[in-house]
Scaffold this active site. Structure first.
Site, PDB file in Angstrom:
ATOM      1  CG  ASP A 247       0.056  59.655  -8.574  1.00 61.04           C
ATOM      2  OD1 ASP A 247       1.243  59.572  -8.980  1.00 61.04           O
ATOM      3  OD2 ASP A 247      -0.802  60.331  -9.171  1.00 61.04           O
TER       4      ASP A 247
HETATM    5  C1  BGC Z   1       1.332  61.293 -11.781  1.00 63.46           C
HETATM    6  C2  BGC Z   1       1.296  59.834 -12.210  1.00 63.46           C
HETATM    7  C3  BGC Z   1       2.657  59.419 -12.667  1.00 63.46           C
HETATM    8  C4  BGC Z   1       3.631  59.643 -11.530  1.00 63.46           C
HETATM    9  C5  BGC Z   1       5.034  59.228 -11.857  1.00 63.46           C
HETATM   10  C6  BGC Z   1       2.429  61.565 -10.786  1.00 63.46           C
HETATM   11  O1  BGC Z   1       2.575  62.927 -10.599  1.00 63.46           O
HETATM   12  O2  BGC Z   1       0.088  61.657 -11.240  1.00 63.46           O
HETATM   13  O3  BGC Z   1       0.348  59.652 -13.222  1.00 63.46           O
HETATM   14  O4  BGC Z   1       2.635  58.079 -13.094  1.00 63.46           O
HETATM   15  O5  BGC Z   1       3.648  61.026 -11.227  1.00 63.46           O
HETATM   16  O6  BGC Z   1       5.622  60.088 -12.749  1.00 63.46           O
END
Ligand code: BGC
Length: 753
Positions: A247
């Site tokens: 993530d």
């Molecule tokens: C989120 C993800 C997301 C990523 C990119 C993170 O803060 O938890 O689900 O895909 O950001 O935006």
């Protein structure tokens, strides 16, 4: 330049050998390795962390193109100024319609493809454990079986367009509060029976090409460096050979993360050279802490993903966006997701001829709420709000008047002026941050919306009163009232959990006052998770539930209210009477905010174990206000003729008949639950193990067949470290919801393993 072209030509040749087969063959893997062998260590290292926040760099020398990633899951957020927006995860699940969701996935994939996006960051398959999690709207259900099946349909649809999905967030991101550091402490039975099955299904049956690890810790170790999760379970037990992406900002270390199985580090900051998988990883390779072969594997997996999405083939599908078909599918999905909770005296559907003057009341009726807040928040091409939808459907038959009814006192959160990502990531204290804001607390709880001085409070009180009076007067002057309220982006959002189960603002007061004027008022509640309906449930006659429904959500709602669509959605989560009924709350294991423990040391013990959602409510006789799987229709269905045939290999074919006994066409979700009657360990009273959605004309009867195998009768044994199917008596029940099981039969299973 010449060199570049030569490089591409060589590589295209290499890849054309690699890609003659449809699936990944040993030869394909071998060719990937050959390409890896041509890369320098520097190139390999640069390849396994972001080039930009949403792309991987091209390596022109080897003909490797740039890879673009985008959020996900409702539409395309990055690399696209605007996007078609589909219903949220929880709404997709409330359709219980796998073929429709396959088409929805196809639409998403085509859209991504047309925008040049190679990896779509979604769907989210974490289990809905507690109603307060701000991200519940992105997830699907409290039930792992339903989540797995719904996700798999979407994944297959997306990937049929040669676009990879990235299933997220592996694992146990069940609350947003303290999401960056919380340590989810869980025993294996709950892990394997509740929290992992949807991931396994998505990766094995759905063949998802990539997976995103979560921010939190699991049993003491961050997901991104959790060897048990990322290698022992994922690679060794499930044989997964796709790419593990962190993530954004979830990596906390170089060597442990690299060795645990994380392939690609992504983050929100621009200091790419300082990433854990950049300079420091190269040093770790050079000084022998991380074998270069580990880096080679990571690169090879990314190259294989490119093969899977046919990046080097002429046969790659063409993308397209905003087609008539996409609009039809998303409208259909939004329509099928709406759940009719209450319809006393068949108040719904409304007849435009009988209500010349309609009052639409509620801030949510006029507010764009196609999606929730956070990374899933793509900008829709357009959006039909409920008020617009009601105007469209009633046309010139009715006069439609609007009043906001309740006072929204946290506008900056609702309109998205608050940046969820910057405030919820620790990384964002420094100047490398993409954005910054001071509008939220560090622990992942929204600041009290009602800030300000006493003058502000007086103003807000006066505004509330004025809006309430306006709404009451409007209700008096109209024939019917449609109330549209619930949550909004300030509450259904990534990065934060709700702090109250109640409807926000002064909604109960407004609903109460309006019901006194119009007892038959239609109440439509939008929320990405269960919400407290008890204060008005008994007084109200007609209640509908839906959530972030995509661009056409308001039209779908209006079509349902006026009968163009017969509701067929069923709840993918239970609605408890009160929060303390939910097992995570009753066991004191949410939100895990022990004041004596520092925020970044907080732990959350999943004391309720496998008793999540209906598994808890039904087993422990706690009656929810609305049960899992529940939803009414404008017609009625009759079930009969349950028959169970044993097939080979402990497979059972369960057949039964369903008849539409009403006057209008309708769809019914028939649910199959299993009860283990003689198991030697405690088990839930019932567990969902199959479902089918059937479309019936008035008077029509169809036979439904659901096949179940040994998995449906197995549980995870902590002592044997595996699933066990004990011999003995099991009940198979068929019903229209978890609390309405209509047909039942016992079978005896003789297998022992
Ligand atoms: C989120 C993800 C997301 C990523 C990119 C993170 O803060 O938890 O689900 O895909 O950001 O935006």
């Amino acid at each position: 330049m010449k060199k570049k072209i030569g490089g591409i030509g060589l590589c295209m040749l290499a890849w054309s050998i690699l890609t003659c087969a449809q699936t990944i063959t040993p030869q394909a893997e071998q060719r990937a390795r050959e390409i890896v062998s041509k890369m320098t260590l520097q190139e390999k290292i640069e390849y396994i962390s972001g080039y930009t926040s949403f792309s991987l760099r091209a390596i022109p020398r080897l003909g490797i193109p740039e890879i673009k990633l985008a959020d996900g899951p409702q539409g395309i957020r990055n690399h696209a100024p605007k996007s078609t927006l589909y219903p949220s995860g929880i709404l997709s699940a409330s359709t219980w319609n796998r073929s429709l969701l396959y088409q929805l996935g196809q639409g998403l994939g085509q859209d991504a493809k047309a925008r040049g996006v190679n990896i779509l960051l979604g769907p989210g398959v974490n289990i809905y454990r507690a109603p307060m999690c701000g991200r519940n709207f992105e997830y699907m259900s409290e039930d792992p079986y339903l989540t797995g099946k719904i996700a798999t349909s979407v994944i297959k649809g997306v990937q049929s367009n040669d676009v990879a999905v990235c299933v997220k967030h592996f694992a146990l991101n069940n609350q947003e509060k303290y999401r960056m550091t919380i340590d989810a402490k869980i025993e294996d039975r709950a892990l394997y029976e509740i929290y992992l099955p949807a991931f396994k299904e998505a990766l094995t049956e759905g063949n998802a090409y990539s997976l995103m690890c979560s921010y939190n810790k699991i049993n003491g170790t961050y997901a991104s460096e959790n060897h048990r999760l990322l290698t022992e379970i994922l690679r060794d037990e499930w044989n997964y050979d796709g790419v593990v992406i962190s993530d954004w900002g979830a990596v906390h270390s170089t060597v442990p993360s690299a060795l645990a199985g994380c392939d690609l580090e992504m983050s929100v900051t621009y200091n790419f050279d300082d990433y854990f998988f950049a300079k420091s990883l190269k040093e770790a390779v050079l000084n022998g802490e991380v074998p270069e072969s580990v880096i080679d594997e990571k690169v090879a997996r990314i190259l294989l993903l490119q093969k899977r999405i046919k990046l080097y083939e002429g046969t790659r599908k063409r993308g397209e966006y905003s087609t008539t078909k996409h609009h039809r599918i998303l409208l259909e999905a939004a329509g099928e997701s709406i759940v009719l909770l209450k319809n006393d005296r068949n108040i719904l559907p409304l007849d435009t001829k009988k209500c010349p003057k309609i009052a639409v009341i509620g801030d949510a009726a006029k507010r764009p709420l196609a999606c929730g807040g956070g990374s899933s928040e793509a900008t829709p091409l357009f959006e039909i709000t409920p008020l617009m939808g009601i105007n469209m459907v009633t046309g010139s038959h009715c006069i439609v008047k609007y009043a906001p009814g309740y006072y929204v006192d946290n506008e900056e959160h609702v309109t998205g002026d608050v940046d969820w990502q910057a405030t919820s990531l620790d990384a964002c204290d420094d100047e490398d941050c993409v954005t910054d804001t001071d509008a939220a607390t560090a622990d992942g709880t929204l600041n009290s919306p009602a800030k300000g001085n006493s003058k502000g409070i007086i103003n807000s009180k006066a505004k509330k009163e004025a809006l309430l009076n306006e709404a009451i007067n409007l209700a008096k002057e109209c024939d019917v009232v449609i109330y549209v309220g619930g949550l909004n982006r300030a509450y259904d959002t990534e990065g934060f959990d709700r702090t109250s189960y109640d409807l926000p603002y002064n909604q109960y007061e407004v609903i109460d006052a309006l019901l006194k004027v119009k007892p038959d008022m239609v109440i439509s509640i939008l929320s990405g998770s269960a919400i407290n309906l008890s204060p008005f449930n008994d007084k109200a006659s007609a209640i509908l539930w839906n959530s972030m429904a995509g661009m056409q959500g308001g039209l779908a709602l209006a079509q349902t209210i006026f009968g163009d669509v017969n509701p067929s959605g069923k709840l993918p989560v239970s609605f408890p009477v009160q929060l303390s009924d939910c097992s995570a709350h009753s066991t004191g294991s949410y939100p895990c905010d022990d004041p004596n423990v520092a925020d970044d040391q907080k732990t959350c013990t999943y004391s309720e174990g496998i008793y999540v959602g209906y598994r808890h409510y039904i087993t422990n006789n706690v009656k929810p206000l609305y049960s899992f799987g529940y939803g009414l229709s404008y017609t009625s269905f009759e079930y009969s003729g349950l028959n169970i045939n044993e097939l080979n290999n402990n497979e059972y074919e369960v057949s039964f008949k369903v008849k539409n006994t009403g006057d209008v066409s309708g769809k019914e979700v028939c649910q199959l639950y299993v009860t283990a009657n003689e198991r030697t360990v405690d088990s839930p009273a019932i567990e969902l193990k199959g479902f089918t959605k059937v479309n019936l004309n008035p008077g029509e009867q169809k036979e439904c067949i659901i096949t179940v195998n040994k998995d449906a009768f197995s549980y995870y044994s902590e002592s044997s470290h595996g699933f066990i199917c004990e011999p003995g008596s099991y009940t198979i029940s068929i019903g229209s919801s978890s609390d309405k099981l209509i047909l039942r039969k016992d079978i005896n299973i003789s297998v022992n393993d």
